[in-house]
Design an enzyme around this catalytic site. Structure first.
Site, mmCIF file in Angstrom:
data_model
loop_
_atom_site.group_PDB
_atom_site.id
_atom_site.type_symbol
_atom_site.label_atom_id
_atom_site.label_comp_id
_atom_site.label_asym_id
_atom_site.label_seq_id
_atom_site.Cartn_x
_atom_site.Cartn_y
_atom_site.Cartn_z
ATOM 1 C CG ASP A 1 -1.962 -1.068 1.191
ATOM 2 O OD1 ASP A 1 -2.258 -1.553 0.089
ATOM 3 O OD2 ASP A 1 -2.499 -1.415 2.263
ATOM 4 N NE ARG B 1 -5.082 -2.431 3.042
ATOM 5 C CZ ARG B 1 -6.001 -2.530 2.087
ATOM 6 N NH1 ARG B 1 -7.199 -1.994 2.247
ATOM 7 N NH2 ARG B 1 -5.726 -3.162 0.964
ATOM 8 C CE1 TYR C 1 3.393 -6.878 4.514
ATOM 9 C CE2 TYR C 1 2.917 -9.179 5.017
ATOM 10 C CZ TYR C 1 3.038 -8.152 4.100
ATOM 11 O OH TYR C 1 2.794 -8.395 2.781
#
Length: 304
Positions: free
Chosen positions: A39, A176, A67
């Protein structure tokens, strides 16, 4: 022409496509591709493939990724992160009732396989249209859940309503959406506040280079020093050399009989091999078929 993979640090504000476009200008090379979208506001590791290394793009997307994410509980947005439009806030009274143990148990409960519904703000296509294009037009369509796997989950810091955690996951996992799903399971809502991609396969954050650093190396004629050869990413595959008689077969990407392999006595059925000529030049990935006593090409990486 450069052939291989470069470990790039994608900075906030750039799309993955922006990074590739800038590298084409920096390196004066058209044949470049990235291995997995980040993103625009996310930062971190973005492996970029050059020349014959672009054949790796589809293979590298299968790698697990790591992540570091920050989750903000108590808020839900249309994009599932804090860049989107807020749909609702949870009352402070409800949030303050959450305990750290409840939150910890909920987050760690996502370890393993789970069905994840891709977000509307994503590049996935439905009937030829990208989901984010439909979302920007105010449309929402049904998305089928997809099986993803959370291999590792570690809570790094908890200061409610904010939680920072490390996650290692399979391809196709949206962090997300993981944040959104955690908030939904807790009954208070949640959105991703920040995201760092710290690892993609063998490529880590510590070695990733910013575009400004790559420009400096270009000016010093040192770009070649940071291009990782394609065969390096297949370190788990056995290295095999062919005899001189098989050189032409190898150059044309043909099957190689076991008798033309320098040492086939230890090979197992369906084993993946890194194939080299007698001089040590890498040609591609082959798969050994014990029944047929031959190695068959999977992907060729001849330099261009």
């Amino acid at each position: 022409m450069y052939n291989g993979i470069m470990n790039v640090y994608k900075e906030a504000g750039f799309t993955s496509h922006d990074v590739v476009a800038k590298l084409r200008g920096i390196c004066k090379q058209k044949k470049i591709g990235h291995t997995g979208t980040l993103d625009p506001e996310a930062v971190g590791v973005l492996p970029v493939c050059f020349g014959s290394g672009t054949k790796l793009c589809d293979m590298l997307t299968d790698w697990d990724k790591e992540y570091i994410a920050t989750l903000r509980l108590g808020v839900v947005t249309d994009t599932q992160d804090l860049t989107g439009q807020v749909l609702f806030h949870t009352e402070e009274e409800t949030l303050s009732a959450l305990t750290q143990e409840q939150v910890r148990e909920c987050i760690l409960g996502f370890l393993g396989d789970y069905e994840q519904i891709p977000p509307m703000y994503s590049a996935l296509k439905v009937n030829g249209k990208k989901l984010y294009e439909l979302a920007r037009a105010g449309k929402e369509v049904e998305r089928k859940p997809r099986a993803v796997r959370i291999r590792e989950l570690e809570i790094l810091q908890m200061n409610l309503p904010t939680v920072r955690f490390r996650v290692v996951c399979s391809k196709g996992t949206y962090i997300r959406t993981l944040c959104h799903d955690i908030g939904e399971k807790l009954g208070c809502g949640g959105a991703m506040a920040s995201l760092i991609r710290s690892r993609v396969g063998i490529f880590g954050l510590e070695e990733a280079l910013r575009l400004s650093e790559i420009e400096k190396l270009r000016d010093e004629n040192k770009i070649s020093n940071i291009i990782v050869p394609p065969d390096v990413v297949f370190g788990d595959c056995r290295e095999v050399k062919v005899t001189s008689a098989a050189r032409r077969l190898l150059e044309n990407g043909n099957k190689i009989p076991a008798g033309m392999l320098a040492d086939s006595s230890l090979l197992r059925g369906k084993e993946r091999l890194r194939m080299y000529d007698e001089e040590g030049r890498f040609y591609g990935i082959y798969e050994y078929h014990a029944g047929a006593k031959e190695a068959r090409p999977v992907k060729m990486f001849l330099s261009e």
